[in-house]
Write an enzyme that holds these catalytic residues in place. Structure first.
Site: not given
Ligand SMILES: [Zn+2]
Length: 323
Positions: A85, A225, A228, A271
């Site tokens: 990542d 990305h 959450s 998260s």
């Molecule tokens: Zn990211």
């Protein structure tokens, strides 16, 4: 395995692959149990922070162990990707390719456009020799994630994506359409407040930008990305048990569900599992102040994370039964 076939199937099937970060054994166990039980393909992500915390070598062999563990759980042919990542240099991406990762991200989105292309292409040229897939990023996400941070976001420019994808040869593209890293994705000023509950309501994702990108690059794998949702139940448990997370806010799940049905085929969630873990540990330690066996609170945290991962797979991404 790498992500090529996984993404092609996900786009066709109208679902997204979960990309979960892991830093420790309990998190990895929870991810694998949830994926094995729901038969969902899964991407195990290793961030820079994870490598600093847990050691790259250890994480790499934990992932290998996870494949064997998945088989023990009755998942005959586990579909598991080990992915870097936010790789920030050619050297780091190369070291992960050499080390057995099946997928890497080169994030040169903070660099000027031509430099982003040059660095991404260099990583692609190297990785493809070993059939390792490469995720690139165009546009800048706001928020803080481990050592990746930016104060402001810049949406991906749809007019750049064809040139970028063609010249770099990347396999998937992380875009910026209003998602954000961390548990504080938006400031209260960027949100409205629900008059009934007083809770913050975040601004919607820029689906018009996503649509324009998909029009330019039909069928090309898109990655989100910072996706959450920051479930309020965990935030409340944390705050009721000595924590302090005022006004934490994430991306509503219905927006991610909508994105999953499009060419968005990988959604990163980190998260939320941190929140589940922390909520469980705080609650157990409040309820049982005499507890000092880490297995007694990390075990509960593991169960809560497993429930969270299953919920994401089944109710948000729709990847259950696809592996
Ligand atoms: Zn990211």
């Amino acid at each position: 395995m790498n992500t090529r076939e996984m993404f092609a199937k996900a786009i066709k099937g109208g679902y997204a692959i979960p990309a979960f970060n892991f830093n420790n054994m309990e998190q990895l166990q929870a991810i694998i149990k949830a994926s094995a039980e729901t038969k969902s393909p899964v991407i195990l992500q290793v961030s820079k922070g994870a490598r600093n915390y847990a050691n790259q070598t250890l994480l790499r062999y934990m992932a290998q162990g996870a494949v064997e563990y998945a088989k023990e759980l009755g998942w005959e042919k586990p579909q598991i990707v080990l992915h870097l990542d936010h790789g920030d240099s050619f050297e780091l991406c190369k070291s992960c390719v050499d080390f057995g990762f099946s997928s890497v991200m080169i994030d040169a989105s903070h660099l000027p456009y031509e430099e982003n292309i040059a660095l991404t292409k260099k990583v692609v040229d190297y990785a493809h020799q070993f059939d390792v897939t490469v995720e690139a990023e165009l546009g800048v996400l706001a928020g803080v994630e481990d050592e990746v941070s930016s104060a402001v976001s810049h949406y991906t420019k749809p007019e750049e994506v064809v040139d970028f994808a063609t010249r770099t040869g990347c396999d998937s593209l992380a875009i910026s359409i209003g998602t954000s890293h961390g548990a504080y994705k938006f400031t209260p000023e960027q949100c409205t407040r629900d008059p009934k509950t007083g809770k913050l309501v975040p601004p919607p994702l820029a689906f018009d930008v996503l649509d324009a990108i998909m029009e330019q690059l039909p069928g090309f794998p898109i990655v989100l990305h910072g996706s959450s949702s920051v479930p309020q139940e965990y935030v409340d448990i944390i705050n009721e048990n000595g924590g302090k997370l005022p006004d934490a806010v994430g991306i509503p799940e219905e927006q991610l569900r909508k994105a999953s049905k499009s060419a968005v085929c990988k959604i990163n969630i980190d998260s939320d599992s941190r929140l589940a873990f922390t909520a469980a540990v705080r609650k157990v330690l409040t309820d049982k102040p005499g507890e000092f066996d880490p297995r007694k609170y990390c075990g509960v945290a593991r169960d809560w994370m497993e429930d969270l991962y299953k919920h994401k797979i089944v109710n948000v991404l729709g990847s259950d039964g696809k592996a």
